[in-house]
Design a protein around this motif. Structure first.
Motif, PDB file in Angstrom:
ATOM      1  N   UNK A  33       2.981   6.387  -3.945  1.00  0.00           N
ATOM      2  CA  UNK A  33       1.712   5.721  -3.629  1.00  0.00           C
ATOM      3  C   UNK A  33       1.252   6.117  -2.220  1.00  0.00           C
ATOM      4  N   UNK A  34       2.206   6.145  -1.293  1.00  0.00           N
ATOM      5  CA  UNK A  34       1.866   6.537   0.087  1.00  0.00           C
ATOM      6  C   UNK A  34       1.363   7.980   0.107  1.00  0.00           C
ATOM      7  N   UNK A  35       2.063   8.863  -0.590  1.00  0.00           N
ATOM      8  CA  UNK A  35       1.642  10.275  -0.629  1.00  0.00           C
ATOM      9  C   UNK A  35       0.267  10.402  -1.278  1.00  0.00           C
ATOM     10  N   UNK A  36       0.039   9.648  -2.336  1.00  0.00           N
ATOM     11  CA  UNK A  36      -1.199   9.765  -3.105  1.00  0.00           C
ATOM     12  C   UNK A  36      -2.423   9.341  -2.289  1.00  0.00           C
TER      13      UNK A  36
ATOM     14  N   UNK B 173       3.994  -5.757  -5.205  1.00  0.00           N
ATOM     15  CA  UNK B 173       5.392  -5.934  -4.796  1.00  0.00           C
ATOM     16  C   UNK B 173       6.304  -6.194  -5.996  1.00  0.00           C
ATOM     17  N   UNK B 174       5.766  -5.958  -7.177  1.00  0.00           N
ATOM     18  CA  UNK B 174       6.571  -5.992  -8.390  1.00  0.00           C
ATOM     19  C   UNK B 174       7.731  -5.006  -8.185  1.00  0.00           C
ATOM     20  N   UNK B 175       8.936  -5.457  -8.465  1.00  0.00           N
ATOM     21  CA  UNK B 175      10.078  -4.587  -8.176  1.00  0.00           C
ATOM     22  C   UNK B 175      10.105  -3.325  -9.038  1.00  0.00           C
ATOM     23  N   UNK B 176       9.370  -3.348 -10.160  1.00  0.00           N
ATOM     24  CA  UNK B 176       9.316  -2.132 -10.971  1.00  0.00           C
ATOM     25  C   UNK B 176       8.309  -1.133 -10.401  1.00  0.00           C
ATOM     26  N   UNK B 177       7.386  -1.625  -9.571  1.00  0.00           N
ATOM     27  CA  UNK B 177       6.423  -0.732  -8.923  1.00  0.00           C
ATOM     28  C   UNK B 177       7.059  -0.136  -7.661  1.00  0.00           C
TER      29      UNK B 177
ATOM     30  N   UNK C 185      -6.307  -6.895   0.499  1.00  0.00           N
ATOM     31  CA  UNK C 185      -5.644  -7.845  -0.403  1.00  0.00           C
ATOM     32  C   UNK C 185      -4.539  -8.597   0.320  1.00  0.00           C
ATOM     33  N   UNK C 186      -3.714  -7.837   1.033  1.00  0.00           N
ATOM     34  CA  UNK C 186      -2.546  -8.476   1.633  1.00  0.00           C
ATOM     35  C   UNK C 186      -2.758  -8.650   3.130  1.00  0.00           C
ATOM     36  N   UNK C 187      -3.383  -9.758   3.490  1.00  0.00           N
ATOM     37  CA  UNK C 187      -3.623 -10.044   4.907  1.00  0.00           C
ATOM     38  C   UNK C 187      -2.311 -10.316   5.623  1.00  0.00           C
ATOM     39  N   UNK C 188      -1.338 -10.834   4.848  1.00  0.00           N
ATOM     40  CA  UNK C 188      -0.033 -11.122   5.428  1.00  0.00           C
ATOM     41  C   UNK C 188       1.054 -10.511   4.542  1.00  0.00           C
ATOM     42  N   UNK C 189       1.880  -9.658   5.113  1.00  0.00           N
ATOM     43  CA  UNK C 189       3.000  -9.115   4.352  1.00  0.00           C
ATOM     44  C   UNK C 189       4.290  -9.385   5.125  1.00  0.00           C
ATOM     45  N   UNK C 190       5.340  -9.679   4.379  1.00  0.00           N
ATOM     46  CA  UNK C 190       6.644  -9.860   5.011  1.00  0.00           C
ATOM     47  C   UNK C 190       7.600  -8.886   4.355  1.00  0.00           C
ATOM     48  N   UNK C 191       7.846  -7.771   4.999  1.00  0.00           N
ATOM     49  CA  UNK C 191       8.543  -6.674   4.329  1.00  0.00           C
ATOM     50  C   UNK C 191      10.002  -6.626   4.759  1.00  0.00           C
ATOM     51  N   UNK C 192      10.895  -6.671   3.779  1.00  0.00           N
ATOM     52  CA  UNK C 192      12.327  -6.728   4.100  1.00  0.00           C
ATOM     53  C   UNK C 192      12.891  -5.341   4.360  1.00  0.00           C
TER      54      UNK C 192
ATOM     55  N   UNK D  73      -1.260   1.785   2.561  1.00  0.00           N
ATOM     56  CA  UNK D  73      -1.232   2.428   1.240  1.00  0.00           C
ATOM     57  C   UNK D  73      -1.229   1.383   0.129  1.00  0.00           C
ATOM     58  N   UNK D  74      -0.475   0.310   0.306  1.00  0.00           N
ATOM     59  CA  UNK D  74      -0.394  -0.698  -0.757  1.00  0.00           C
ATOM     60  C   UNK D  74      -1.739  -1.387  -0.965  1.00  0.00           C
ATOM     61  N   UNK D  75      -2.510  -1.558   0.100  1.00  0.00           N
ATOM     62  CA  UNK D  75      -3.839  -2.150  -0.060  1.00  0.00           C
ATOM     63  C   UNK D  75      -4.806  -1.198  -0.763  1.00  0.00           C
ATOM     64  N   UNK D  76      -4.721   0.081  -0.453  1.00  0.00           N
ATOM     65  CA  UNK D  76      -5.552   1.056  -1.171  1.00  0.00           C
ATOM     66  C   UNK D  76      -5.176   1.077  -2.643  1.00  0.00           C
ATOM     67  N   UNK D  77      -3.888   0.949  -2.884  1.00  0.00           N
ATOM     68  CA  UNK D  77      -3.368   0.921  -4.253  1.00  0.00           C
ATOM     69  C   UNK D  77      -3.949  -0.277  -5.019  1.00  0.00           C
ATOM     70  N   UNK D  78      -3.930  -1.447  -4.401  1.00  0.00           N
ATOM     71  CA  UNK D  78      -4.453  -2.646  -5.058  1.00  0.00           C
ATOM     72  C   UNK D  78      -5.954  -2.517  -5.331  1.00  0.00           C
ATOM     73  N   UNK D  79      -6.679  -2.009  -4.357  1.00  0.00           N
ATOM     74  CA  UNK D  79      -8.125  -1.856  -4.536  1.00  0.00           C
ATOM     75  C   UNK D  79      -8.412  -0.910  -5.705  1.00  0.00           C
TER      76      UNK D  79
END
Lengths: 482, 313
Positions: free
Chosen positions: A338-341, A327-331, A149-156, A104-110
């Motif tokens: 975003x996932x639902x959309x 990954x802006x903390x305000x986003x 966009x994000x080939x590598x993500x490190x998600x906490x 979803x985050x990659x679709x969002x960036x595109x």
């Protein structure tokens, strides 16, 4: 965003204990480990602990802390012997949740750098994007290969008081820690081989080859002739150990900006035998420093002209420029939307409840409950620019309130989540410490999550801050096979 | 390979060699302190070491001109903060360059780098007593030898390896020339004394500084004739610490690197080789040893500059 339905409850809660089911017995999946530890005894653990420290020292597994003396700022990577175990069902949930989120985050960036449908449809307020300092107007309209966009993500990920897995932060720029994940495993295997006889632990050491494959696929000249470099800011960077580790593991060149030059939109390496064309840049420097012609002109870490070469399709940049806005903390509070959309699905993994400081009601509530809040600057990472309410002084809280009022878009707040605990071997005793988990997601041909991740531990008793720059340590993380 | 990495490999080897050579020089000088004539002052004994390691100006700045004592020199050469060529600084820069080129050196080498740094970082900065000093230097030389052994045994042959070799050879050539120049002048303050009976200990110390005492004895049993010593230290092809040996080995490394299109480097190296090829013990003594060594050092510097320009930038 409406005020949160469930405001932070009053008084401290009890954090989830990963190891113990109750006062007397460990959880089922820890039982074998527990029996083994008790049979071995403290003396043996002491020896093992010492061995592991020595090994880390000799192998130079270090990280660098900023802002101290010029010379000795390198620190040995702190490692705790006792592994953290994640069961197969738990992992399966984490894995599918992460894949969903990254997709979803990659679709969002595109979309953001393209048609911006999500803004037009009123799901995300436009000012949120346009005021974000990591939204890069300079690259609107450029579509990276396959829209990734994000080939590598490190998600906490953290576990709340009930033991539910929650997403704490999406790290989509230059997430670090993967080398420590592997080093922890290597050390654990060497020091405690007998632990591994008792469990079927999934492997993580092949991460660099997964990454290499994903990088090779991006070569504009085709997979066969892919000259890949890892772009590092140099030996004083906090993650330099990791840069060398990955370059070595993948057999790619470890280069600094000054080792490269752009001619007619093609990037070249300066070698002893002349110039050599570069196809893929795995960069470990932020957008700001990437190209002085486009971003910060005072930066000497990047490569002048690299963005134009990228625009022309002559070089791939990993992760793509502009990824930081996602990954802006305000986003972050909008990621479930975003996932639902984009996917039409409910998020598998929930967010931590988050207050927007641009919203007056939220802000007032946060100011009234500062002692129970974590206040974070939206584009900082590594535990910098953060207020931990419970351990803060009135003066510091006042300072943060002033900062928030000055620039509300720049801050968010979250009720303090009492991160789950785990036993750690601390100076001869087994004691509970708080921890989190950073799994790594690679988006190449498809999305893959390496079964494991970096478990970070807050080594100071009672502390909830796990960042290595702030006194954090780590554990080997075992994901069990079915 | 990357120009910057080539530069780091070259300097990694140079700094380690420099640390090792300095340790050897100190070790021999400590011995010599015991063996030499009693009327020789500390000043006379230690000034040459400061000259050879190019640390004299900084030393004088810190302590003044007439204050050369054993204790201070020990401290200054090992870990003096203002000494750019202190053993500790050399080891720090050795590690720093190894770190830059971390992806080019073997795991075994890297572990040895860390081991060396962890062992000596604090020790070299702490107080170094006369009793502890000899052991420290012997150990350190062993560590250097161990690293070089790992380099030979575990590192991929290729450009990176060749740059390591080259750096080691250039540094060694430089050091040998400096040791000969400074020491010889102390032994022979007056050129007319050539051939006179000289102090056994002084010659022995010079040869030991080059690790060549026993080898020289085996080939020259008639005594320490100055011409023979110089002939040996400069021109003996079979002695691994002679000038010609180091330069030959640098030539082999250069051949592996390849000099195609690198005219300046090729020319500078050819000049150094031809000076050595056209000289011998006889001509050196006729024209002056000091003049000859100065020429060697200046050609070596020219070679280094050409290399830096054509390979490292």
């Amino acid at each position: 965003m409406p005020p949160l339905s469930s405001p932070a409850s009053s008084g401290p809660k009890t954090s989830y204990h990963e190891f113990y089911a109750d006062d007397f017995s460990p959880r089922d999946h820890y039982r074998l480990l527990w029996d083994h530890i008790r049979a071995t005894g403290n003396n043996a653990l002491e020896t093992k602990d010492h061995e592991s420290q020595l090994a880390l020292q000799t192998e130079g597994v270090t990280f660098t802390v900023y802002g101290e003396s010029e010379e000795e700022i390198e620190r040995i990577w702190p490692f705790d012997l006792i592994p953290r175990i994640i069961t197969a069902p738990e992992w399966s949930r984490i894995e599918s949740g992460l894949k969903q989120r990254v997709k979803a985050l990659n679709l969002f960036l595109e979309d953001l750098y393209g048609e911006q449908k999500i803004i037009k449809d009123g799901v995300i307020p436009p000012e949120l994007i346009y005021q974000g300092k990591d939204f890069r107007r300079e690259i609107v309209g450029i579509v990276p290969p396959r829209g990734i966009y994000t080939h590598i993500s490190g998600i906490d990920i953290i576990r709340d008081e009930q033991g539910d897995f929650l997403i704490l932060e999406d790290n989509l720029r230059t997430p670090s820690g993967v080398s420590y994940m592997i080093e922890n495993r290597v050390i654990e295997r060497r020091i405690l081989p007998e632990f591994f006889n008792k469990y079927r632990v999934r492997r993580v050491e092949h991460y660099p080859s997964l990454l290499l494959d994903a990088l090779r696929c991006l070569s504009p000249r085709g997979k066969g002739t892919a000259e890949i470099v890892l772009l590092t800011p140099g030996i004083y960077n906090s993650a330099y150990f990791e840069h060398t580790f990955l370059a070595k593991e993948m057999g790619i060149e470890l280069a600094e900006g000054r080792d490269m030059v752009t001619i007619n939109d093609i990037v070249y390496l300066k070698t002893t035998k002349g110039l050599k064309r570069v196809d893929v840049i795995y960069r470990r420097i932020d957008d700001d420093y990437l190209d002085p012609l486009i971003f910060r002109s005072d930066s000497s870490l990047g490569i002048a002209g690299v963005i134009n070469a990228w625009r022309a399709g002559n070089v791939a940049i990993v992760n793509a420029p502009g990824s930081g806005i996602a990954d802006d903390k305000a986003v972050y509070p909008f990621v479930p939307d975003i996932i639902r959309y984009y996917l039409g699905q409910q998020p598998i993994l929930k967010n931590v409840p988050t207050y927007q400081m641009t919203n007056a009601t939220d802000r007032e509530y946060v100011f009234d409950n500062m002692e129970r809040m974590v206040v974070k600057a939206v584009s900082e990472s590594g535990g910098y620019g953060m207020l931990m309410g419970p351990s803060s002084t009135p003066a510091l809280r006042k300072e943060f309130m002033d900062r928030v009022l000055e620039n509300p878009r720049n801050y968010i707040a979250q009720p303090v989540v009492y991160l789950s605990r785990h036993i750690c071997y601390m100076d001869g005793e087994l004691e509970a410490r708080h921890l989190d988990l950073r799994p790594f997601v690679i988006y190449g041909e498809d999305i893959q999550v390496v079964p494991g991740g970096l478990t970070r531990v807050a080594l100071r008793k009672g502390s909830l801050v796990v960042n290595s720059s702030q006194g954090g340590g780590s554990k080997d993380t075992w994901v069990l096979a079915e | 390979m990357l120009s910057r990495i080539a530069d780091s490999m070259y300097w990694m080897a140079r700094y380690l060699e420099r640390a090792g050579e300095t340790a050897r020089l100190m070790e021999i000088n400590l011995l010599y302190l015991v063996e030499a004539e009693e009327d020789m002052g500390e000043e006379e004994k230690w000034r040459p070491v400061l000259e050879i390691t190019a640390a004299l100006p900084q030393y004088v700045e810190l302590y003044g001109d007439d204050a050369i004592t054993t204790q201070r020199v020990l401290q200054f050469v090992c870990g003096g903060r203002t000494n750019n060529n202190s053993i500790r600084t050399c080891l720090r820069l050795f590690r720093e360059n190894a770190r830059v080129a971390r992806d080019r050196i073997s795991k075994e080498m890297w572990e040895a780098v860390n081991d060396i740094w962890m062992t000596y970082n604090e020790r070299l900065r702490g107080s170094i007593t006369l009793e502890k000093a000899s052991n420290l230097f012997v150990e350190l030389r062993n560590q250097v030898a161990r690293f070089n052994g790992l380099l030979a045994a575990t590192m991929m042959r290729g450009e990176a390896y060749a740059f390591c070799q080259l750096g080691g050879c250039v540094e060694r050539t430089d050091m040998i020339a400096r040791i000969l120049d400074v020491k010889y002048h102390i032994i022979l303050p007056d050129i007319h004394l050539v051939g006179s009976a000289l102090d056994y200990y002084q010659w022995a110390a010079l040869l030991k500084s080059l690790s060549g005492f026993e080898a020289f004895r085996r080939t020259n049993q008639s005594g320490f004739e100055p011409k023979a010593v110089v002939d040996f230290a400069v021109f003996e092809h079979d002695f691994p610490r002679s000038l010609v040996f180091s330069v030959d080995r640098a030539g082999a490394a250069l051949a592996n690197i390849g000099l195609e299109g690198k005219e300046k480097t090729a020319a500078a190296f050819a000049a150094l080789q031809s000076l050595l090829a056209s000289s011998n013990g006889e001509t050196v003594f006729t024209n002056g040893l000091h003049e000859f060594l100065e020429q060697v050092l200046s050609l070596l510097a020219g070679f280094h500059n050409a290399l830096a320009e054509e390979f490292f930038q």
